[in-house]
Scaffold this active site. Structure first.
Site, mmCIF file in Angstrom:
data_model
loop_
_atom_site.group_PDB
_atom_site.id
_atom_site.type_symbol
_atom_site.label_atom_id
_atom_site.label_comp_id
_atom_site.label_asym_id
_atom_site.label_seq_id
_atom_site.Cartn_x
_atom_site.Cartn_y
_atom_site.Cartn_z
ATOM 1 N N GLY A 11 1.083 -1.119 0.033
ATOM 2 C CA GLY A 11 0.154 -0.163 -0.034
ATOM 3 C C GLY A 11 0.792 1.375 -0.144
ATOM 4 N N GLY A 13 -0.357 4.301 0.251
ATOM 5 C CA GLY A 13 -0.925 5.681 0.676
ATOM 6 C C GLY A 13 -0.383 6.135 1.777
ATOM 7 N N PHE A 14 -1.097 6.946 2.295
ATOM 8 C CA PHE A 14 -0.496 7.649 3.743
ATOM 9 C C PHE A 14 0.226 6.963 4.590
ATOM 10 C CE2 PHE A 14 -3.765 10.771 2.242
ATOM 11 C CZ PHE A 14 -3.053 11.812 2.104
ATOM 12 N N GLY A 15 -0.441 5.926 4.990
ATOM 13 C CA GLY A 15 0.434 4.895 5.992
ATOM 14 C C GLY A 15 1.691 4.120 5.389
ATOM 15 N N VAL A 79 -2.099 -7.523 -4.681
ATOM 16 C CA VAL A 79 -1.959 -8.640 -3.830
ATOM 17 C C VAL A 79 -3.187 -9.611 -4.127
ATOM 18 C CG1 VAL A 79 -1.747 -9.433 -1.525
ATOM 19 C CG2 VAL A 79 -0.311 -7.688 -2.506
ATOM 20 N N GLU A 171 -18.180 18.644 0.664
ATOM 21 C CA GLU A 171 -17.032 19.292 -0.228
ATOM 22 C C GLU A 171 -17.607 19.177 -1.798
ATOM 23 O OE1 GLU A 171 -13.522 19.065 2.707
ATOM 24 O OE2 GLU A 171 -13.911 17.494 1.333
ATOM 25 N N ASP A 300 -6.745 2.345 7.114
ATOM 26 C CA ASP A 300 -8.229 2.140 7.050
ATOM 27 C C ASP A 300 -8.253 0.789 7.008
ATOM 28 O OD1 ASP A 300 -9.166 4.855 6.735
ATOM 29 O OD2 ASP A 300 -8.860 5.090 4.663
ATOM 30 N N ALA A 316 -6.236 10.533 7.015
ATOM 31 C CA ALA A 316 -5.055 10.547 6.658
ATOM 32 C C ALA A 316 -3.994 10.599 7.946
ATOM 33 C CB ALA A 316 -4.835 11.630 5.449
#
Length: 428
Positions: A11, A13-15, A79, A171, A300, A316
């Site tokens: 992954g 992403g942010f993590g 994966v 938004e 997440d 995030a």
């Protein structure tokens, strides 16, 4: 020669990126796996979907981000399974990679609460592909309405429904309303874009339910001033290409967007464990899988709780903190620092924008709303973007949009697929 410790992070992403960037140690080699080649700044994804920003300003090639890390290799792969006994991650194309430590940071996807067939009619917003598809739907609806000579069909084409009143939903409707009320007004000849109907539908009692009620009330009022029709306490009971159904009321809407829920990736299935209601993997206080200290699950994907027993939110900043925590934990195992103990999430505040002139900000005892909150929101998001060029580009795009009311990324791309053709123009 002694083999290096193999850390596999799934992954980008942010993590995942936070973990890789924070983890640098001798005799450690890192493999980062992601099914896409880019890292995405997801908090601004809705601005791609609503024509404010181009894709290149909120996404960066992962290889470019890690070009100076010779201890890191990047694999673009999907994966399919995790073999815990042999410590190997298997890919859908038949490839695989071995690990000594595995970090799963695979994020989340849309949840239709058992109605997955609604996805084609009401797409969600999680990827760049989602954003450009939604942008195409929104802009194509105006184009089709311009060609239609059927008043009822034109009304359906100019009805935009967003399901879910969290930050993303709020938004989205704010910018769509501004498009109709300001940006597009002088560009069409057969339709008045100001007649567009923009709906925000929420099953709960109020918009922005995670915010204090005073900020929630302000947001609802600001949306109504923009011309948004806010429908709370109203769950969607059906969704199809013709529109949405609220209870027994059918609303013809050729453009619907889903922002009502998320579910975790298939990581729980890979690990052979029972996920929670959202499919997240239960983890221990140090973010490892029970009985498997070599497997970390973050972001997440993880059902993590704080020291007070409250769940860690799927946002995030939490994912970044978890990624950095895992890096510290591994360094402690390698004898490079003290053990950080359990993971403790530190909430840094919640922000949501409502159009281009208003926002809400919750920093605990400090609560902001209106123009001041909008500037705080903008500065915070620019600060967390990667790279000076992107910060400057986004800032200039926002300043232009704020000053002129125009949006700079109003391109209908990806060919002719999905264009909303008015029925009156189709030969019988």
């Amino acid at each position: 020669m002694e083999q290096k410790h193999r850390v596999v992070v799934v992954g980008g992403g942010f993590g995942g990126i936070a973990c890789v960037r924070s983890l640098k140690a001798k005799d450690v080699e890192i493999t980062l796996v992601d099914q896409r080649n880019h890292h995405l700044f997801q908090p601004l994804l809705y601005q791609v979907a609503t024509t404010i920003l181009p894709t290149s300003e909120i996404a960066w090639p992962i290889r470019g981000l890690l070009r100076d890390r010779e201890d890191v290799r990047t694999l673009m792969a999907e994966v399919e399974a995790v073999d815990q006994d042999n410590r190997r991650v298997h890919f859908s194309d038949g490839g695989s990679v071995e690990y000594d430590t595995l970090v799963l940071a695979t994020g989340a996807r849309h949840s239709y609460f058992g109605n997955d067939d609604w996805e084609t009619a009401a797409p969600g917003l999680k990827t760049l592909e989602d954003a450009t598809a939604i942008r195409r739907r929104v802009l194509s609806a105006f184009e089709a309405a311009e060609r239609s000579d059927d008043p009822r069909e034109r009304e359906a084409l100019l009805t935009f429904a967003v399901v879910g009143a969290g930050p993303t939903g709020v938004e989205l409707v704010g910018i769509i309303a501004e498009l109709a009320q300001t940006s597009l007004v002088r560009e069409f000849r057969n339709i008045d874009t100001r007649q567009a109907r923009v709906l925000l539908v929420e099953a709960g009692p109020r918009v922005l339910p995670a915010f204090p009620e005073s900020l929630s009330d302000y947001a609802a009022g600001a949306l109504k001033r923009l011309g948004v029709e806010v429908r709370t306490g109203t769950p969607v009971t059906h969704c199809d290409p013709e529109g949405i159904t609220l209870g027994t009321e059918h609303i013809p809407a050729r453009t619907a967007i889903w922002a009502a829920g998320v579910k975790a990736s298939r990581a729980a299935q890979w690990l052979g464990v029972a996920g929670d209601r959202a499919g997240r993997v239960p983890v221990t206080e140090d973010l490892t899988l029970e009985g498997h200290p070599e497997i970390f699950v973050i972001g997440d994907t993880a059902a993590a709780t704080n020291a007070d027993g409250k769940p860690v939110p799927g946002i995030a900043p939490a994912a970044k903190q978890q990624g950095e925590f895992v890096a510290r934990k591994l360094k402690a195992r390698f004898g490079l620092r003290r053990d950080p103990g359990r993971f403790v999430y530190r909430h840094q505040g919640s922000l949501a924008t409502i159009g281009r002139k208003a926002a809400v900000a919750d920093f605990g005892p400090i609560r902001l709303k209106g123009a001041l909150a909008w500037w705080v929101w903008g500065i915070a998001h620019i600060y967390f973007l990667i790279g000076t060029r992107n910060r400057m580009a986004v800032a200039l795009s926002w300043l232009w949009s704020h000053a002129s009311g125009q949006k700079s990324a109003r391109l209908i791309t990806q060919g002719k697929q999905g264009i909303a053709v008015p029925r009156s123009s189709v030969a019988e």
